[in-house]
Design an enzyme around this catalytic site. Structure first.
Site, short mmCIF file in Angstrom:
data_model
loop_
_atom_site.label_atom_id
_atom_site.label_comp_id
_atom_site.label_asym_id
_atom_site.label_seq_id
_atom_site.Cartn_x
_atom_site.Cartn_y
_atom_site.Cartn_z
N CYS A 116 0.86 -1.18 0.00
CA CYS A 116 0.00 0.00 0.00
C CYS A 116 0.89 1.24 0.00
O CYS A 116 1.70 1.41 0.93
CB CYS A 116 -0.88 -0.02 1.25
SG CYS A 116 -1.88 1.46 1.45
N CYS A 166 -0.78 3.48 -6.48
CA CYS A 166 -1.74 2.88 -5.55
C CYS A 166 -1.92 1.45 -6.02
O CYS A 166 -2.13 1.21 -7.22
CB CYS A 166 -3.07 3.64 -5.58
SG CYS A 166 -4.41 2.79 -4.70
N1 DGL Z 1 -3.98 0.44 -1.90
C1 DGL Z 1 -3.68 1.69 -1.28
C2 DGL Z 1 -2.42 2.29 -1.89
O1 DGL Z 1 -1.61 1.62 -2.51
C3 DGL Z 1 -4.70 2.80 -1.21
C4 DGL Z 1 -6.13 2.70 -1.00
C5 DGL Z 1 -6.63 3.53 0.22
O2 DGL Z 1 -6.82 4.76 0.13
O3 DGL Z 1 -6.83 2.87 1.23
O4 DGL Z 1 -2.20 3.47 -1.75
#
Ligand code: DGL
Length: 265
Positions: free
Chosen positions: A78, A192
């Protein structure tokens, strides 16, 4: 170590389903490694949290996850979390952490036009960490920083079988596409981990073709090198946990199955 039957798992962590794009790349390199996927979907989206509260929340949750699963390594799959919380996690826990941050350096090296975009959650785009990456590695490129408030949720919807609106996707990605001195954006960094699931949808509404740069293969290689290149043997059951406890809808269940994960409550 990591691949012995009953041996320690690798924990892959995200706020939702996005980290499954990273997990799939790990699976390719370590097909028999036992994996524990944790989606903190009770707290999704991380992009909306205040920095200090999010940091404290993740450090606390990680303590519980480490106590329960005793992982050999943890992949923070993330960007929104990694660009904030890697230093406190590394300070508090002795386990190796592999982070996920926008692939600015490879994009700056690979661009032919010199115009790239970094697409991420509003939080990731605003982070000092992201600005530093650009200052350190992309000074020769023109970089569009594009905050997308809705894309991660759209990816969640897509994988949960909820109808999505392509017009919103078009609006979210539109600022990535610029023409400067006759040179157009040719690489969009997927900042993301949810976004790789939207590549087909984004291609359908992109004004011209671009390379969508997904950091997942590089993260998987980094994990292998951290685990000392050990070729894991059969490692037992891999599981997926959702902190919300919500039922897993059929499209997501089949994705988990294709990644070799068993959904647990
Ligand atoms: N999957 C997360 C990232 O790579 C973001 C999603 C969220 O805002 O929770 O930033």
């Amino acid at each position: 170590m990591s691949g012995e039957p009953g041996g320690k798992p690798v924990l892959v962590f995200d706020s939702g389903i996005g980290g499954l794009s990273v997990l799939a790349a790990i699976r390719k390199l370590m097909p028999t490694q036992r994996l524990v996927y944790v989606a903190d979907d009770a707290a999704f989206p991380y992009g909306n949290w205040k920095e200090d509260e999010l940091s404290a929340h993740i450090v606390r949750l990680m303590g519980d996850l480490i106590a329960t699963h005793d992982p050999a390594a943890i992949v923070i799959a993330c960007n929104t979390a990694s660009t904030l919380v890697l230093p406190p996690l590394r300070a508090k826990f002795a386990i190796p952490f592999v982070g996920t941050v926008p692939a600015v350096k490879p994009a700056a090296e690979q661009t032919k036009t010199g115009v790239i975009a970094v697409l991420g959650t509003p939080a990731t785009i605003a982070r000092d960490y992201t600005r530093q990456l650009i200052a350190s590695f992309a000074q020769s490129a023109r970089v569009q920083l594009v905050a997308a408030p809705r894309l991660a949720t759209i990816a969640e919807d897509l994988l949960r079988g909820v109808a999505i609106d392509r017009e919103i996707i078009r609006q979210e990605i539109a600022p990535c596409f610029v023409e400067i001195d006759g040179k157009r954006t040719d690489i969009v960094v997927l900042g993301c981990t949810h976004y790789p699931f939207l590549i087909a949808e984004m291609n359908a509404v992109a004004p011209w073709p671009v390379t969508w740069l997904d950091p997942a293969p590089a993260i998987a290689r980094r994990l292998v090198s951290i685990l000392n290149g050990a070729i894991p043997g059969p490692g037992g059951e891999s599981i997926a946990l959702f902190t919300s406890g919500r039922p897993v809808p059929p499209p997501l269940a089949s994705l988990l199955k294709s990644d070799g994960l068993i959904a647990t409550a």
